[in-house]
Design an enzyme around this catalytic site. Structure first.
Site, PDB file in Angstrom:
ATOM      1  N   LYS A 195      22.224  25.280  56.055  1.00 23.44           N
ATOM      2  CA  LYS A 195      22.956  26.205  55.198  1.00 23.44           C
ATOM      3  C   LYS A 195      22.082  26.677  54.027  1.00 23.44           C
ATOM      4  O   LYS A 195      20.972  26.192  53.830  1.00 23.44           O
ATOM      5  CB  LYS A 195      24.248  25.551  54.700  1.00 23.44           C
ATOM      6  CG  LYS A 195      25.273  25.338  55.822  1.00 23.44           C
ATOM      7  CD  LYS A 195      25.676  26.646  56.465  1.00 23.44           C
ATOM      8  CE  LYS A 195      26.791  26.492  57.496  1.00 23.44           C
ATOM      9  NZ  LYS A 195      26.410  25.780  58.717  1.00 23.44           N
TER      10      LYS A 195
HETATM   11  C1  LIG Z   1      32.058  29.203  59.569  1.00 24.82           C
HETATM   12  C2  LIG Z   1      31.854  27.717  59.498  1.00 24.82           C
HETATM   13  N1  LIG Z   1      32.841  26.948  59.026  1.00 24.82           N
HETATM   14  C3  LIG Z   1      32.710  25.610  58.912  1.00 24.82           C
HETATM   15  C4  LIG Z   1      31.559  24.991  59.284  1.00 24.82           C
HETATM   16  C5  LIG Z   1      31.470  23.491  59.192  1.00 24.82           C
HETATM   17  O1  LIG Z   1      30.540  23.091  58.236  1.00 24.82           O
HETATM   18  P1  LIG Z   1      30.115  21.548  58.131  1.00 24.82           P
HETATM   19  O2  LIG Z   1      29.068  21.301  59.169  1.00 24.82           O
HETATM   20  O3  LIG Z   1      29.591  21.391  56.733  1.00 24.82           O
HETATM   21  O4  LIG Z   1      31.338  20.748  58.365  1.00 24.82           O
HETATM   22  C6  LIG Z   1      30.494  25.728  59.787  1.00 24.82           C
HETATM   23  C7  LIG Z   1      29.247  25.066  60.187  1.00 24.82           C
HETATM   24  O5  LIG Z   1      28.286  25.620  60.586  1.00 24.82           O
HETATM   25  C8  LIG Z   1      30.644  27.139  59.900  1.00 24.82           C
HETATM   26  O6  LIG Z   1      29.664  27.891  60.398  1.00 24.82           O
END
Ligand SMILES: Cc1ncc(COP(=O)(O)O)c(C=O)c1O
Length: 439
Positions: free
Chosen positions: A203
Site C-alpha cells: 500500500k
Molecule cells: C479495496 C480493498 N479493501 C480492503 C483491502 C484489505 O486490506 P488489508 O490487507 O489491510 O486487510 C484491500 C487490500 O488490498 C483492498 O484492496
C-alpha cells in the site's frame, strides 16, 4: 523466462523506519503501546479526523466499523462488485448481505446511478433477495486511490438513510473537491461515517500489515477500540504504563485486531514521507500517461483536476478489439519482458462464493464484467526509476505493435468504444500536512 526487471511493487522503507523498529525491539514494549498511540494521533491529524484506531489490517477496520454500527444478520449493504474480497467478506462475517453494484466505466468506482437502480427491483422482490431486506449502509471504495464524488455519495446515503463505511484501503493520501472554487477535502476528513485505510505491504504507506479506522463519532471510536482488543475496558498499555487500573472488564466478546508497536514504528515514519512518496507515484503515472497517449491499443486511467490521486494503482485498459491477443496473454508476455503486473480485480460477482450464494450472473454487472477482462495493473511505486518506467512503457508499446489487428479489422467500430477516457488536465497540489520528524 527473462528475470524480473520491474517488480509489481517494492516498499519504500528508509533508515528512519529501520531505526525506529530497532528502537522498539530494544524498548521492551512490542505490542500496542506508545508508538501505536503516536501513529494514531499523527494519522488523525494528517487526514483531519477526530478519532483514529490503529488495527492489524484494513479488513479488521472494516469489520470493526460494521460491528460498531450494529450491522446484523438479514440486513443489506451496498457494496461495489469491483473491489477486493475484504469489502464484502466483512458484511458476510456479520451475516448480512452485500448487495452488489456495478462500476463506473471510467473510474471503476461504484456507479451511483446503478446503486439507485438496484434499490427499486430489490424492494419489488425481483432480485434473489428477500424484498424485506433492509438496506442500512453503503461501502464506497476509492479504486486505485481516485476518490469518488463524496458529495454524491453523501447525498445518496442521506436520501436512503444509510451509513457510509468508506473502504479507503487505497486512498491515502488522497483528496477531492466538488470544483476548483471549493476547498479540498481529504479522504477520511468527514468523508464517511467511518473510513478504513490499509497499510498492507504494497500500500501507499506500509506497516507490513496494518490498518486504521477513522471517525468523528466518539461512541463509534470507543466501541471499535474496545472490540479491537477482546472487548476489554482498557488495553495492556493502559494497564501497565502507570496510573491505569489492572482490573479490566470484558464489555463484549471482542476480536484481536490491535496493531503492534513494531508495526507502528514503521507507520510513523511512512506517514511523514507519505506526500513525498505520493508525488513520485504521481510522476510515474503521468510519465506512463504521456508516453502511452498515442498508443491506440491501450487506455490509461483518468486524471481529474478536482482529485488528488494517491496513485496506489495504475490500471491500464487494453483495447482488446484492436489487439489479436487476450489480456491474460498480454500479461504473460509482459512477464516475459521482465515486467510484473497484476489485475484489479476479478469482480466479486464472478467469484464462486458470490455466484453460488446469490446466483449473480456476469450480465448483472455488465460494466465490471467487461472492464476486468481488459484490465492490467502496471507497476507503480515510489522507488521506481525512470529506466524502469521506460522499460514498462517500451514493453507495452512493443507488445501492442506485435499484436496489432490488421487494418481491415481496425476499421470496425470498437465494441467497447464507450469506455474511451476523456482527456482531462491534471492539477494537484500538496494539502497534506504531515507531522515533522520527532526523532
Ligand atoms: C479495496 C480493498 N479493501 C480492503 C483491502 C484489505 O486490506 P488489508 O490487507 O489491510 O486487510 C484491500 C487490500 O488490498 C483492498 O484492496
Amino acid at each position: 523466462m527473462n528475470p524480473i526487471k520491474v517488480p509489481f511493487f517494492c516498499p519504500d522503507l528508509g533508515e528512519q523506519e529501520v531505526a525506529e523498529v530497532v528502537a522498539t525491539l530494544r524498548s521492551g514494549w512490542l505490542t500496542t503501546g506508545p508508538r501505536t498511540r503516536r501513529f494514531e494521533q499523527e494519522f488523525a491529524a494528517a487526514v483531519g479526523a477526530a478519532h483514529a484506531i490503529a488495527v492489524s489490517s484494513c479488513t479488521a477496520a472494516l469489520h470493526l466499523a460494521l460491528e460498531a454500527l450494529g450491522l446484523r444478520s438479514g440486513q443489506g449493504v451496498l457494496v461495489p462488485t469491483m473491489t477486493f474480497a475484504a469489502t464484502a467478506a466483512v458484511v458476510r462475517y456479520l451475516g448480512a448481505v452485500p448487495l452488489l453494484v456495478d462500476c463506473d466505466p471510467i473510474t471503476a468506482n461504484m456507479d451511483m446511478r446503478d446503486a439507485e437502480r438496484r434499490l427499486a427491483p430489490l424492494r419489488r422482490g425481483d432480485l434473489n433477495f428477500d424484498p424485506e431486506t433492509p438496506i442500512v449502509g453503503m461501502m464506497p471504495v476509492h479504486v486505485g486511490g481516485m476518490m469518488m464524488d463524496v458529495a454524491a455519495v453523501k447525498e445518496f446515503a442521506a436520501c436512503h438513510r444509510l451509513w457510509i463505511v468508506e473502504d479507503a484501503a487505497h486512498a491515502f493520501p488522497a483528496a477531492w473537491r466538488p470544483g476548483p472554487l471549493h476547498p479540498w477535502q481529504r479522504g477520511g476528513q468527514q468523508t464517511a461515517t467511518i473510513s478504513c485505510f490499509s497499510f498492507y505491504a504494497n500500500k501507499t504507506i506500509t506497516t507490513g500489515e496494518g490498518g486504521m479506522a477513522i471517525t468523528e463519532d466518539s461512541g463509534l471510536a470507543e466501541r471499535m477500540r474496545s472490540m479491537s482488543l477482546h472487548g476489554l475496558s482498557h488495553d495492556a498499555w493502559g494497564r501497565y504504563s502507570g496510573g491505569g487500573s489492572w482490573d479490566y472488564q470484558i464489555m463484549a466478546p471482542g476480536y484481536k485486531y490491535n496493531l503492534t508497536d513494531v508495526a507502528a514504528a514503521m507507520g510513523v515514519h511512512q506517514l511523514q514521507r507519505a506526500e513525498e512518496m505520493r508525488r513520485r507515484r504521481e510522476a510515474v503515472a503521468l510519465r506512463y500517461k504521456q508516453r502511452l497517449a498515442d498508443v491506440a491499443e491501450v487506455e490509461t486511467p483518468p486524471v481529474d483536476s478536482n482529485r488528488i490521486h494517491s496513485w496506489h494503482l495504475f490500471p491500464l485498459r487494453l483495447r482488446t478489439d484492436l489487439l489479436t491477443i487476450s489480456r491474460n496473454a498480454f500479461k504473460e508476455e509482459l512477464q516475459q519482458e521482465g515486467v510484473a503486473t497484476s489485475v484489479h480485480w476479478r469482480p466479486l460477482h464472478l467469484h464462486p462464493y458470490y455466484r453460488e450464494t446469490f446466483a449473480w450472473q456476469p450480465n448483472d454487472f455488465p460494466v465490471a464484467t467487461s472492464l476486468w477482462e481488459r484490465s492490467i495493473s502496471l507497476p507503480i511505486f515510489s522507488r521506481m526509476t525512470d529506466e524502469q518506467v521506460d522499460h514498462v512503457i517500451d514493453s507495452v508499446k512493443r507488445l501492442c505493435s506485435r499484436h496489432r489487428q490488421t487494418k481491415t479489422l481496425r476499421s470496425q467500430p470498437a465494441a467497447n468504444g464507450k469506455f474511451e477516457i476523456p482527456k482531462v488536465k491534471a492539477e494537484t497540489r500538496p494539502i497534506f500536512k504531515m507531522p515533522m520528524s520527532k526523532t
